[in-house]
Design a protein around this motif. Structure first.
Motif, PDB file in Angstrom:
ATOM      1  N   GLY A  89      50.687  60.077  19.967  1.00  0.00           N
ATOM      2  CA  GLY A  89      50.616  58.773  20.602  1.00  0.00           C
ATOM      3  C   GLY A  89      51.841  57.897  20.400  1.00  0.00           C
ATOM      4  O   GLY A  89      51.937  56.817  20.968  1.00  0.00           O
ATOM      5  N   ASN A  90      52.771  58.345  19.578  1.00  0.00           N
ATOM      6  CA  ASN A  90      53.978  57.565  19.299  1.00  0.00           C
ATOM      7  C   ASN A  90      55.168  58.112  20.055  1.00  0.00           C
ATOM      8  O   ASN A  90      55.388  59.329  20.086  1.00  0.00           O
ATOM      9  N   LEU A  91      55.939  57.223  20.624  1.00  0.00           N
ATOM     10  CA  LEU A  91      57.155  57.606  21.328  1.00  0.00           C
ATOM     11  C   LEU A  91      58.192  58.027  20.301  1.00  0.00           C
ATOM     12  O   LEU A  91      58.544  57.265  19.403  1.00  0.00           O
ATOM     13  N   VAL A  92      58.672  59.271  20.418  1.00  0.00           N
ATOM     14  CA  VAL A  92      59.657  59.768  19.450  1.00  0.00           C
ATOM     15  C   VAL A  92      60.986  60.104  20.115  1.00  0.00           C
ATOM     16  O   VAL A  92      61.973  60.378  19.438  1.00  0.00           O
ATOM     17  N   GLY A  93      61.025  60.097  21.442  1.00  0.00           N
ATOM     18  CA  GLY A  93      62.261  60.427  22.124  1.00  0.00           C
ATOM     19  C   GLY A  93      62.138  60.285  23.623  1.00  0.00           C
ATOM     20  O   GLY A  93      61.091  59.916  24.153  1.00  0.00           O
ATOM     21  N   LEU A  94      63.228  60.602  24.288  1.00  0.00           N
ATOM     22  CA  LEU A  94      63.288  60.564  25.746  1.00  0.00           C
ATOM     23  C   LEU A  94      64.238  61.684  26.161  1.00  0.00           C
ATOM     24  O   LEU A  94      65.305  61.837  25.567  1.00  0.00           O
TER      25      LEU A  94
END
Length: 128
Positions: free
Chosen positions: A107-112
């Motif tokens: 659920g956590n944004l860790v990259g793009l």
């Protein structure tokens, strides 16, 4: 198997759901980015705001002050796990015509991972 984790960007410029479209435009201009991952009040990934979304919501001359990001962002963008195979992520980008994929873990944004990341990978492969 090469994974998204190997090419994703982890230095992210993000915006909150309650921030204004004027704030979004300022961030995009300052950091020269076309995609802003949107985080909710708990800092969980909530969606994506693209330059195209911003222009559609404000027009080319309106500044977007007082218009919250959540009114223009795309909530339907699904994130990928950092351990997803690069070929699968690339197919997803092509099939859905996305310019980037948020990388989300628990659920956590860790990259793009962006189209530019794939071009850089292709160049490294071609240049040996």
């Amino acid at each position: 198997m090469a994974t998204v984790r190997e090419i994703m960007s982890t230095h992210l410029i993000t915006i909150g759901v309650g921030d204004s479209l004027a704030d979004a435009r300022a961030l995009m201009d300052k950091f020269q980015v076309r995609h802003l991952p949107v985080l909710d009040a708990g800092n969980a990934f909530a969606g994506l705001l693209t330059e195209r979304d911003l222009l559609a919501a404000t027009g080319s001359s309106a500044d977007g002050a007082g218009i919250p990001v959540e009114t223009a962002m795309n909530r339907a963008v699904t994130g990928v796990d950092p351990d997803v195979d690069l070929a699968e992520a690339g197919r997803h980008l092509l099939e859905h015509k996305h310019g980037c994929l948020p990388v989300v873990e628990a659920g956590n944004l860790v990259g793009l991972v962006t189209e530019a990341d794939f071009v850089a990978l292709a160049l490294r492969q071609l240049e040996g």
